[in-house]
Design a protein around this motif. Structure first.
Motif, PDB file in Angstrom:
ATOM      1  N   ILE A 145       0.840  -1.203   0.000  1.00 52.44           N
ATOM      2  CA  ILE A 145       0.000   0.000   0.000  1.00 52.44           C
ATOM      3  C   ILE A 145       0.873   1.251   0.000  1.00 52.44           C
ATOM      4  CG2 ILE A 145      -1.673   1.359   1.314  1.00 52.44           C
ATOM      5  CD1 ILE A 145      -2.824  -1.373   2.297  1.00 52.44           C
ATOM      6  N   LEU A 146       1.854   1.283   0.885  1.00 52.78           N
ATOM      7  CA  LEU A 146       2.741   2.453   0.953  1.00 52.78           C
ATOM      8  C   LEU A 146       3.382   2.740  -0.399  1.00 52.78           C
ATOM      9  CD1 LEU A 146       4.523   1.696   4.339  1.00 52.78           C
ATOM     10  CD2 LEU A 146       2.913   3.570   3.909  1.00 52.78           C
ATOM     11  N   GLU A 147       3.971   1.718  -0.999  1.00 52.85           N
ATOM     12  CA  GLU A 147       4.694   1.916  -2.264  1.00 52.85           C
ATOM     13  C   GLU A 147       3.769   2.319  -3.399  1.00 52.85           C
ATOM     14  OE1 GLU A 147       7.000  -1.675  -2.716  1.00 52.85           O
ATOM     15  OE2 GLU A 147       8.409  -1.064  -1.131  1.00 52.85           O
ATOM     16  N   GLU A 148       2.596   1.701  -3.484  1.00 52.03           N
ATOM     17  CA  GLU A 148       1.675   2.068  -4.567  1.00 52.03           C
ATOM     18  C   GLU A 148       1.083   3.460  -4.388  1.00 52.03           C
ATOM     19  OE1 GLU A 148      -0.833  -0.606  -7.023  1.00 52.03           O
ATOM     20  OE2 GLU A 148      -0.662  -1.858  -5.215  1.00 52.03           O
ATOM     21  N   CYS A 149       1.064   3.935  -3.142  1.00 49.03           N
ATOM     22  CA  CYS A 149       0.519   5.267  -2.869  1.00 49.03           C
ATOM     23  C   CYS A 149       1.584   6.356  -2.889  1.00 49.03           C
ATOM     24  CB  CYS A 149      -0.206   5.263  -1.530  1.00 49.03           C
ATOM     25  SG  CYS A 149      -1.718   4.265  -1.533  1.00 49.03           S
ATOM     26  N   GLY A 150       2.832   5.990  -3.214  1.00 49.55           N
ATOM     27  CA  GLY A 150       3.879   6.989  -3.352  1.00 49.55           C
ATOM     28  C   GLY A 150       4.707   7.220  -2.101  1.00 49.55           C
ATOM     29  N   SER A 151       4.604   6.338  -1.134  1.00 53.03           N
ATOM     30  CA  SER A 151       5.400   6.446   0.089  1.00 53.03           C
ATOM     31  C   SER A 151       6.328   5.232   0.157  1.00 53.03           C
ATOM     32  CB  SER A 151       4.475   6.518   1.320  1.00 53.03           C
ATOM     33  OG  SER A 151       5.223   6.796   2.487  1.00 53.03           O
TER      34      SER A 151
END
Length: 138
Positions: free
Chosen positions: A72-78
Motif C-alpha cells: 500500500i505504501l509503495e503504490e501510494c507513493g510512500s
C-alpha cells in the motif's frame, strides 16, 4: 487537500473505506490485515466450515500484514522507511506478542516509527493481527 488512494496489490477493503488517504504530506492507512488480494485466503489461518478460526500461525500473519502495508505504501507513493506511526491490534497479546515483537524487530530494524500495540477481543475478519499506520509522502 485530501486524496483517496487504493492499492492493486493489497487485499480489498472489507467495507466502504480506501486503503489510504493522503492529507498534505501525510498518508493515513486504514486497518490492514494479512488477507490475500482477490481471495478469501488468510495466510497462517485455518478455518472450520463455519468460518471460525481453528488454528493460526501468528508469524505467518505478521509477515503477510507487513507485506500488505509495504504494498500500500509503495503504490501510494510512500515507502516503508517513511512510516512514522504504527498501531498494532492483536487478538491474543499474551500468546502472540513475543513472536510478533521479534518479527516486528526484523522489519523495523532501520526505521523505527512510534508504535502502540493493543489487544482487542476480535477483528472484522478471522485474523489475529491488524495494523493502522501513518507515513509521510513526498
Amino acid at each position: 487537500m485530501s486524496d483517496v488512494l487504493n492499492s492493486s496489490k493489497a487485499p480489498e477493503p472489507v467495507g466502504l473505506y480506501p486503503h489510504a488517504r493522503r492529507v498534505g504530506n501525510l498518508l493515513f492507512l486504514s486497518g490492514v490485515g494479512p488477507r490475500v488480494r482477490g481471495s478469501k485466503e488468510i495466510p497462517g489461518v485455518t478455518l472450520n466450515p463455519q468460518g471460525e478460526i481453528v488454528d493460526y500461525d501468528i508469524a505467518t500473519q505478521c509477515r503477510s500484514v507487513f507485506d500488505n502495508v509495504r504494498n500500500i505504501l509503495e503504490e501510494c507513493g510512500s515507502s516503508w522507511e517513511q512510516l512514522v506511526d504504527v498501531t498494532v491490534f492483536l487478538t491474543n497479546m499474551k500468546a502472540d506478542f513475543p513472536t510478533y515483537n521479534s518479527i516486528y524487530a526484523e522489519y523495523f530494524r532501520s526505521n523505527q516509527p512510534a508504535r502502540t500495540t493493543v489487544e482487542v477481543l476480535s477483528l472484522p475478519t478471522p485474523i489475529a493481527i491488524e495494523l493502522k499506520c501513518i507515513a509521510t509522502i513526498d
